[in-house]
Scaffold this motif. Structure first.
Motif, PDB file in Angstrom:
ATOM      1  N   ALA A  17      -2.955   5.267  -8.875  1.00 20.25           N
ATOM      2  CA  ALA A  17      -3.804   4.215  -8.308  1.00 20.25           C
ATOM      3  C   ALA A  17      -4.329   3.285  -9.394  1.00 20.25           C
ATOM      4  O   ALA A  17      -4.407   2.065  -9.200  1.00 20.25           O
ATOM      5  N   TYR A  18      -4.677   3.842 -10.545  1.00 16.38           N
ATOM      6  CA  TYR A  18      -5.177   3.016 -11.638  1.00 16.38           C
ATOM      7  C   TYR A  18      -4.069   2.134 -12.216  1.00 16.38           C
ATOM      8  O   TYR A  18      -4.305   0.974 -12.583  1.00 16.38           O
ATOM      9  N   THR A  32       0.852  -1.194   0.000  1.00 14.25           N
ATOM     10  CA  THR A  32       0.000   0.000   0.000  1.00 14.25           C
ATOM     11  C   THR A  32       0.882   1.236   0.000  1.00 14.25           C
ATOM     12  O   THR A  32       1.792   1.365   0.831  1.00 14.25           O
ATOM     13  N   GLU A  55      -3.080  -0.748  -9.590  1.00 12.14           N
ATOM     14  CA  GLU A  55      -4.124  -1.760  -9.400  1.00 12.14           C
ATOM     15  C   GLU A  55      -3.744  -3.043 -10.140  1.00 12.14           C
ATOM     16  O   GLU A  55      -3.999  -4.160  -9.665  1.00 12.14           O
ATOM     17  N   SER A  80      -9.922  -1.970   1.640  1.00 10.49           N
ATOM     18  CA  SER A  80     -10.835  -1.431   0.633  1.00 10.49           C
ATOM     19  C   SER A  80     -10.029  -0.813  -0.508  1.00 10.49           C
ATOM     20  O   SER A  80      -8.806  -0.687  -0.431  1.00 10.49           O
ATOM     21  N   HIS A  81     -10.740  -0.427  -1.544  1.00  6.76           N
ATOM     22  CA  HIS A  81     -10.123   0.282  -2.659  1.00  6.76           C
ATOM     23  C   HIS A  81     -10.457   1.779  -2.604  1.00  6.76           C
ATOM     24  O   HIS A  81     -10.319   2.472  -3.609  1.00  6.76           O
ATOM     25  N   GLN A  82     -10.878   2.264  -1.448  1.00  2.32           N
ATOM     26  CA  GLN A  82     -11.165   3.688  -1.286  1.00  2.32           C
ATOM     27  C   GLN A  82      -9.886   4.483  -1.489  1.00  2.32           C
ATOM     28  O   GLN A  82      -8.828   4.135  -0.955  1.00  2.32           O
ATOM     29  N   LYS A 132      -3.524   5.166  -1.633  1.00  2.72           N
ATOM     30  CA  LYS A 132      -4.446   5.908  -0.770  1.00  2.72           C
ATOM     31  C   LYS A 132      -3.974   7.357  -0.609  1.00  2.72           C
ATOM     32  O   LYS A 132      -2.776   7.654  -0.682  1.00  2.72           O
ATOM     33  N   LYS A 179      -2.226  -1.195  -3.595  1.00  9.14           N
ATOM     34  CA  LYS A 179      -3.253  -0.204  -3.310  1.00  9.14           C
ATOM     35  C   LYS A 179      -2.622   1.173  -3.104  1.00  9.14           C
ATOM     36  O   LYS A 179      -1.501   1.294  -2.608  1.00  9.14           O
TER      37      LYS A 179
END
Length: 277
Positions: free
Chosen positions: A161-162, A127, A165, A237-239, A172, A170
């Protein structure tokens, strides 16, 4: 196996609070800073590695990452926290100070992120969390350069982030509002002044009064931001974005709910209400 987080800018404020909070939750912590020889608190925890990392020095980044892997076996999360806020009228800020703001807040953050990604990709996990700011989405006068750097952070991180993925990584963003820490003490001490810009005298007085009232409100502490950071990294999560501060939330609600020009007019009246009577 205990998880490990690497945190930049851990000598004070949000960085130190986050280092302590993760350690309290049972994580190994690589607490990095420019001058680790001055640290007296974090070094007392056996699950804490305190080491040098200067975000504008790529060699120091690589060394810190390798030291963390050597000690703890792997790194599970990165917290990009190092940064500072340049305040002052745009005309009063020198080109050198503008470049320095971007070197730390944007390019420095990119340096650390680039350095950790091979390790995360090799594990298809990890992350990357960056401490942005409410000023990365809602601007105010007298912090145009800081806002510019944080808008850059927001755009870069959302796009990243894209990409990541696809690698099981991840990404954030945590967006604090006003936090009473040494970060803001430095911001005040580094405020750019130019006595020749007398045309702004009335405006500067208005803004001084406005920000004094703003800073005295119901704001988050560094420890509360640390808890938001921990939640963002561990909630599975993917938030992408996490707001950290009651002062930022209503402004973001207005920004997201109103047409763009209506929002701009609202903010103009907020800063200079007497100009619209």
């Amino acid at each position: 196996m205990k998880k490990t987080v690497l945190i930049t800018g851990a000598s004070s404020g949000i960085g130190k609070a986050t280092s302590l909070y993760f350690a309290q939750q049972g994580w190994n912590v690589i607490a990095t800073m420019r001058s680790p020889e001055n640290e007296t608190e974090l070094i007392n925890d056996s699950h804490m590695l305190v080491t040098r990392l200067e975000v504008t020095d790529p060699d120091s980044i690589q060394i810190a990452i390798q030291q963390g892997i050597d000690k703890f076996g792997q790194i599970d999360a990165l917290v990009n926290n190092a940064g500072y806020g340049q305040q002052g009228l745009f005309e009063a800020i020198s080109p050198e100070k503008i470049r320095a703001q971007f070197e730390v807040n944007v390019f420095g953050m990119m340096n650390v992120t680039r350095a950790i990604l091979p390790h995360f990709r090799s594990r298809k996990a990890g992350t990357v969390l960056t401490v942005s700011s409410g000023a990365g989405r809602v601007t105010t006068p007298l912090i145009s350069i800081y806002c510019a750097s944080k808008f850059a952070v927001e755009g870069f991180t959302e796009s990243l982030a894209y990409e990541l993925e696809s690698q099981g990584i991840k990404v954030k963003l945590v967006e604090p509002g006003y936090i009473a820490t040494s970060f803001y003490q430095r911001t005040v001490s580094d405020f750019a002044h130019d006595p020749s810009l007398t045309d702004y005298s009335t405006f500067n007085k208005e803004m001084e009064a406005f920000f004094e009232s703003f800073a005295g409100g119901n704001n988050f502490t560094a420890n509360e931001v640390a808890q938001v950071i921990f939640t963002a990294i561990t909630d599975d999560s993917h938030q992408l974005r996490y707001v950290a501060g009651p002062d930022v939330e209503p402004l973001l609600t207005i920004r997201n709910s109103k047409p763009d020009q209506e929002y701009v007019e609202f903010m103009r009246k907020l800063f200079r209400p007497n100009s619209f009577q």
